[in-house]
Design a protein around this motif. Structure first.
Motif, PDB file in Angstrom:
ATOM      1  N   ARG A  90       1.624  -1.861  -4.479  1.00 29.96           N
ATOM      2  CA  ARG A  90       2.950  -1.718  -4.629  1.00 29.96           C
ATOM      3  C   ARG A  90       3.840  -0.711  -3.628  1.00 29.96           C
ATOM      4  NH1 ARG A  90       1.480  -0.575 -10.425  1.00 29.96           N
ATOM      5  NH2 ARG A  90       1.958  -2.832 -11.416  1.00 29.96           N
TER       6      ARG A  90
ATOM      7  N   ARG B 184       4.047  -2.857  -0.410  1.00 31.71           N
ATOM      8  CA  ARG B 184       4.931  -3.698  -0.640  1.00 31.71           C
ATOM      9  C   ARG B 184       6.360  -3.233  -0.433  1.00 31.71           C
ATOM     10  NH1 ARG B 184       6.327  -5.928  -6.378  1.00 31.71           N
ATOM     11  NH2 ARG B 184       8.496  -5.830  -5.888  1.00 31.71           N
ATOM     12  N   GLY B 185       6.601  -1.799  -0.855  1.00 33.41           N
ATOM     13  CA  GLY B 185       7.833  -0.895  -0.644  1.00 33.41           C
ATOM     14  C   GLY B 185       8.030  -0.670   0.754  1.00 33.41           C
TER      15      GLY B 185
ATOM     16  N   ASP C 200       6.711  -2.281   3.297  1.00 36.61           N
ATOM     17  CA  ASP C 200       6.944  -3.417   4.054  1.00 36.61           C
ATOM     18  C   ASP C 200       8.504  -3.553   3.738  1.00 36.61           C
ATOM     19  OD1 ASP C 200       4.415  -3.619   4.924  1.00 36.61           O
ATOM     20  OD2 ASP C 200       3.998  -5.170   3.368  1.00 36.61           O
ATOM     21  N   ARG C 201       9.097  -3.566   2.668  1.00 40.03           N
ATOM     22  CA  ARG C 201      10.420  -3.883   2.547  1.00 40.03           C
ATOM     23  C   ARG C 201      11.269  -2.894   3.209  1.00 40.03           C
ATOM     24  NH1 ARG C 201      11.322  -2.733  -3.038  1.00 40.03           N
ATOM     25  NH2 ARG C 201      10.151  -4.775  -3.582  1.00 40.03           N
ATOM     26  N   GLY C 202      11.016  -1.578   3.377  1.00 37.73           N
ATOM     27  CA  GLY C 202      11.638  -0.571   4.248  1.00 37.73           C
ATOM     28  C   GLY C 202      11.798  -1.120   5.748  1.00 37.73           C
ATOM     29  N   GLU C 203      10.366  -1.376   6.115  1.00 41.12           N
ATOM     30  CA  GLU C 203      10.491  -2.130   7.347  1.00 41.12           C
ATOM     31  C   GLU C 203      11.537  -3.189   7.777  1.00 41.12           C
ATOM     32  OE1 GLU C 203       6.773  -3.328  10.687  1.00 41.12           O
ATOM     33  OE2 GLU C 203       6.654  -3.673   8.748  1.00 41.12           O
ATOM     34  N   VAL C 204      11.675  -4.063   6.766  1.00 40.72           N
ATOM     35  CA  VAL C 204      12.511  -5.503   6.670  1.00 40.72           C
ATOM     36  C   VAL C 204      14.158  -4.827   6.736  1.00 40.72           C
ATOM     37  CG1 VAL C 204      13.323  -7.331   5.538  1.00 40.72           C
ATOM     38  CG2 VAL C 204      10.856  -6.953   5.796  1.00 40.72           C
ATOM     39  N   GLU C 205      14.200  -3.870   5.950  1.00 42.71           N
ATOM     40  CA  GLU C 205      15.496  -3.298   5.967  1.00 42.71           C
ATOM     41  C   GLU C 205      15.994  -2.830   7.246  1.00 42.71           C
ATOM     42  OE1 GLU C 205      15.532  -0.762   2.717  1.00 42.71           O
ATOM     43  OE2 GLU C 205      15.693  -2.640   1.132  1.00 42.71           O
TER      44      GLU C 205
END
Length: 171
Positions: A132, A135-136, A138-143
């Protein structure tokens, strides 16, 4: 950034035009009286325009320096943020790999009848939490990437509008 370059080009062109206008006139020493062929009022007006343009040029040069400093500071903060995010991601991926390896060892020990089942459950819960977190991250990287792209697009829109205006006026 393109606006700064455009303003600088406009000021340089204006100063060149003024210089060309003054080339055809005889140059007198500052304390000398103007010759009979030169109009003192026009010379005074041209000197005033030259002074105004030089002042405007100096102000724009100062604005350019300030904008460059702001740009460098923003790029430095952004690159530092991305470096930190990258370091966090690398550490998280390494920790997750170690956790997976530990879980595999625990499973093998369970098969051999050496460990207790509740330890395996705890390890699996920790692995899920690590996933988890990954995944968070990775989400921060995408943002972060999307924010950078949004800024690039926002900066490109005025330039595109200016190019469209130019193309429309040329037609």
């Amino acid at each position: 950034m393109s606006q700064i370059n455009e303003l600088q080009a406009r000021i340089t062109a204006a100063l060149d035009r003024i210089a060309q206008g003054l080339e055809g006139r005889p140059v007198a020493a500052p304390d000398a009286t103007p010759d009979a062929g030169a109009d003192p009022e026009e010379l005074a007006r041209l000197r005033e325009q030259l002074g105004e343009e030089q002042l405007a040029n100096a102000q724009l040069q100062e604005r350019i320096k300030v904008l460059h400093a702001k740009l460098e500071a923003a790029e430095g903060a952004r690159s530092e943020s991305l470096r930190k995010l990258d370091a966090d991601l690398q550490a998280l991926r390494k920790a997750n790999q170690q956790l997976r390896d530990n879980n595999q060892t625990l499973r093998e020990a369970q098969v051999a009848g050496v460990s207790e089942p509740h330890l395996i459950n705890k390890a699996m819960m920790a692995e899920l939490e690590g996933l988890r977190a990954a995944r968070g991250a990775d989400r921060g990287e995408v943002e972060a990437v999307l924010a950078a792209l949004g800024q690039v697009i926002a900066e490109a829109e005025p330039a595109a509008a200016q190019n469209e205006k130019t193309e429309t006026s040329d037609a």
